[in-house]
Scaffold this motif. Sequence first.
Motif, PDB file in Angstrom:
ATOM      1  N   UNK A 505      -8.432 -63.277  -4.857  1.00  0.00           N
ATOM      2  CA  UNK A 505      -8.457 -62.805  -3.478  1.00  0.00           C
ATOM      3  C   UNK A 505      -7.937 -61.375  -3.426  1.00  0.00           C
ATOM      4  N   UNK A 506      -8.554 -60.581  -2.563  1.00  0.00           N
ATOM      5  CA  UNK A 506      -8.093 -59.202  -2.396  1.00  0.00           C
ATOM      6  C   UNK A 506      -6.624 -59.200  -1.963  1.00  0.00           C
ATOM      7  N   UNK A 507      -5.819 -58.391  -2.680  1.00  0.00           N
ATOM      8  CA  UNK A 507      -4.388 -58.333  -2.391  1.00  0.00           C
ATOM      9  C   UNK A 507      -3.559 -59.263  -3.243  1.00  0.00           C
ATOM     10  N   UNK A 508      -4.211 -60.156  -3.972  1.00  0.00           N
ATOM     11  CA  UNK A 508      -3.489 -61.075  -4.851  1.00  0.00           C
ATOM     12  C   UNK A 508      -2.820 -60.291  -5.977  1.00  0.00           C
ATOM     13  N   UNK A 509      -1.592 -60.716  -6.394  1.00  0.00           N
ATOM     14  CA  UNK A 509      -0.845 -60.038  -7.449  1.00  0.00           C
ATOM     15  C   UNK A 509      -1.008 -60.777  -8.771  1.00  0.00           C
ATOM     16  N   UNK A 510      -1.279 -59.974  -9.838  1.00  0.00           N
ATOM     17  CA  UNK A 510      -1.426 -60.543 -11.174  1.00  0.00           C
ATOM     18  C   UNK A 510      -0.454 -59.857 -12.121  1.00  0.00           C
ATOM     19  N   UNK A 511       0.166 -60.673 -12.978  1.00  0.00           N
ATOM     20  CA  UNK A 511       1.035 -60.145 -14.032  1.00  0.00           C
ATOM     21  C   UNK A 511       0.185 -59.861 -15.256  1.00  0.00           C
ATOM     22  N   UNK A 512       0.266 -58.620 -15.760  1.00  0.00           N
ATOM     23  CA  UNK A 512      -0.477 -58.238 -16.955  1.00  0.00           C
ATOM     24  C   UNK A 512       0.520 -57.731 -17.983  1.00  0.00           C
TER      25      UNK A 512
END
Length: 516
Positions: A505-512
């Motif tokens: 979803x737009x705005x979702x945060x992902x840890x990379x």
Amino acid sequence: MELIKRNIHMDRTRVQAVTQFTLEDDVNLPENRPDIAALNLEKGEILVDEIRPGVDSVTVRGRLNFVVLYHTLEEGSNLVVLEGKLPFEEKINIQGVAPADTVTVDGEVEDITINMINSRKLNIQCLITMTARVDELYDEEAPVGIQGDEKVEYRRMPVNLAQIAICKNDIFRLKEEVALPSNYPNIFQILWNNVSLGDVEFKVMEEKITISGDIHLFLLYEGEGEDHPCRCFETTLPFSGVLECHGCREGMLPDIRYRLGQQELTARPDFDGEERNVSLELVLDIAIRIYEEERLEIISDIYGVSREISTVSHRADLRRLLSRVTGKTKVTDHIRVSGGTVLQLLHSEGSVALEQQETVENGIQLQGSVLVKVMYITGEDESPYGSAQAQIPYQYTLEVPDIAAEDMGEVHAEVEQLQVTMLDGEEMDVKAILSFSTVVFKNVPVELISQVNVSELDSGKMSGLPGMVIYMVKDGDNLWNIGKKYYVPVDTLRELNALESDELKTGQKLLIVKGN
């Protein structure tokens, strides 16, 4: 690292050209033929003897075989059959043809007119349409796997395909014999005949193709007896048979076309030795194209995790089955006879010409004409038989949902029903039902990866990427392009972020985290 590739078998018409020309000549009667009092019937057929491909052209040699039925006032038989041939040589310009190509040429008689110059000479004019084309088979190589020790990410794209499984030409021979009804006189000589096929159907079976249909036979003959009475005989004969076809099986998709080729019709004696049987031998020229549908997983993109991966791709036009469709339309018209009076109709026949085919929204628009020929009795002593013909235009849209201009579909047209009735001594009413059928293939444009290049990672580029980052999902992002940007496997992104699906979803945060 190496791509594992799969051959996709394809067929296409590489080049094609259509030309029209008029063949005209004067023909003298042989000495053993009596004088012409009046012309009754005529017909013509094109036979191609030689095809010589050149550079951007093809030279075609052949002949027009014609048959004329005429009336004579000399003693003996009143009706006389004259057969002859006119040779021709025609050059067809077809861009892209080379001398080594195999070129197919089909010739059709669009119109034939035969007029008397005098009682011993005829003028013959014939309009001929010739179609030349080069069909070819070719392969596209699609990547379906990767072999090697490199740590790479790749994704697959499912594609439904229709591959050509069998492509060949064959012949089917038909041999039938039919006896005249008991109230018909014995055959002295056959004057005229017409043979056509209807309701022809092909079915693909295990290692064979079954064929069935009807033979429509019309015969005008001179009977035995002092007055040599002329009689007409018309019948329909069902036929069926089998073509051996190695490699085919049920479930495959046939696109099979036929053409009535060589014909031989002769009178034969029955068990009592009387000429009451008609032997018919036909050759059907059959173009067999059988396709196999398959769902293939093609590698559509690759990126490296520990090394840089670049790819070389090319565009390919694959195809899948869009639709098998049939349609019917009705045409009506009147035919007026110029000069003379029609006492009785003997025989009618029709053929469809498809002159224009255009893809429109959700269909194929067809335009052309139906050539209807009618044979009849006039009752006039000098010209007892006559013929008339009419060219009836039609326009019809064959419904094909979701068709696009680049999609492929060759339409087959035939006269399913034809009814001609007399309105009065000079006018006839014509009603015909035309049937159309096609197999339409949807064009599937894809980028096929043909080569993979492996190189060391750009140290400057890698040092510019953070070791760990919280990434904010933007519109249009997916796990694939995010992983490709940061050189991180897609599975690692799922695992780090406890994702239960690939939807973002737009705005979702992902840890990379780099290096995982």
